[in-house]
Design a protein around this motif. Structure first.
Motif, PDB file in Angstrom:
ATOM      1  N   LYS A   1      48.077 -18.876 -31.040  1.00 49.02           N
ATOM      2  CA  LYS A   1      48.546 -18.063 -29.914  1.00 49.02           C
ATOM      3  C   LYS A   1      48.053 -16.622 -30.041  1.00 49.02           C
ATOM      4  CE  LYS A   1      52.715 -16.521 -27.560  1.00 49.02           C
ATOM      5  NZ  LYS A   1      54.159 -16.403 -27.614  1.00 49.02           N
TER       6      LYS A   1
ATOM      7  N   SER B   1      53.150 -25.897 -39.583  1.00 47.47           N
ATOM      8  CA  SER B   1      52.879 -26.094 -38.152  1.00 47.47           C
ATOM      9  C   SER B   1      53.289 -24.910 -37.289  1.00 47.47           C
ATOM     10  CB  SER B   1      53.543 -27.376 -37.646  1.00 47.47           C
ATOM     11  OG  SER B   1      54.937 -27.314 -37.834  1.00 47.47           O
ATOM     12  N   ARG B   2      54.449 -24.314 -37.552  1.00 42.78           N
ATOM     13  CA  ARG B   2      54.873 -23.161 -36.734  1.00 42.78           C
ATOM     14  C   ARG B   2      53.964 -21.955 -36.954  1.00 42.78           C
ATOM     15  NH1 ARG B   2      61.203 -23.392 -38.168  1.00 42.78           N
ATOM     16  NH2 ARG B   2      60.226 -23.604 -40.190  1.00 42.78           N
TER      17      ARG B   2
ATOM     18  N   SER C   1      45.736 -26.689 -39.192  1.00 42.73           N
ATOM     19  CA  SER C   1      47.026 -27.323 -39.480  1.00 42.73           C
ATOM     20  C   SER C   1      47.171 -27.832 -40.917  1.00 42.73           C
ATOM     21  CB  SER C   1      47.295 -28.463 -38.504  1.00 42.73           C
ATOM     22  OG  SER C   1      46.278 -29.426 -38.581  1.00 42.73           O
TER      23      SER C   1
ATOM     24  N   GLU D   1      50.733 -22.623 -34.970  1.00 47.25           N
ATOM     25  CA  GLU D   1      50.950 -22.316 -33.546  1.00 47.25           C
ATOM     26  C   GLU D   1      50.900 -20.812 -33.291  1.00 47.25           C
ATOM     27  OE1 GLU D   1      54.700 -24.142 -32.561  1.00 47.25           O
ATOM     28  OE2 GLU D   1      53.943 -26.148 -33.048  1.00 47.25           O
TER      29      GLU D   1
END
Length: 172
Positions: free
Chosen positions: A163, A155-156, A150, A159
């Motif tokens: 994933k 942040s996106r 991070s 993620e």
């Protein structure tokens, strides 16, 4: 009135990092229009598809361009950098430098590019010291070993990386 100054910032952006965004933000001050060229580079074993990387770059860099009041576009390319630069009407190529190793590679590339088209200048921006150790390759490696990423990517993006790493594990 002079013609608008067009710059390109090329890379694979797999994924886009805070270091990339720092160079984009600073590069926006140098041009009237910035084209971010997202390169196909299968030798780098990308985590994200070309289309995903284009969307990710547009999402993360778009607000920076808007805040700077600079025309902005993200374009995929699969050709010589200088041919791409000519195709989009670029005056300058913006490159970020982190360390001496980057300089050696970039020095060679700039020399070759100059021989192809001496009318397009390359501008080097030194990475902000807090981003000098960040590399997309290392971000992916840290994520693959469940490390925290991070502080290296938005942040996106973090993620999406986490994933995708999880999905690649499930596929094994």
């Amino acid at each position: 009135m002079s013609a608008p100054k067009v710059g390109i910032y090329p890379g694979t952006f797999d994924p886009i990092t805070n270091g990339h965004l720092d160079i984009i933000k600073r590069g926006l001050r140098l041009v009237d229009r910035l084209v971010i060229g997202v390169a196909t580079n299968p030798s780098k074993d990308p985590l994200f598809t070309l289309e995903e990387r284009v969307a990710m770059v547009a999402r993360e860099a778009g607000p920076l361009a808007e805040a700077a009041g600079v025309d902005f576009e993200v374009v995929q390319f699969n050709e010589l950098l200088m041919h791409f630069a000519e195709r989009v009407g670029a005056d300058i190529i913006i490159r970020g430098l982190r360390a001496v190793a980057d300089f050696e590679y970039e020095f060679q590339m700039t020399g070759m590019n100059y021989q192809i088209n001496p009318n397009i200048e390359t501008v080097f921006l030194m990475a902000d010291p807090k981003y000098q150790t960040i590399a997309s390759r290392l971000v992916k490696e840290v994520a693959r070993y469940d490390g925290k990423i991070s502080s290296f990517v938005p942040s996106r993006v973090a993620e999406a990386v986490v994933k995708r790493v999880a999905e690649s594990r499930a596929d094994r």
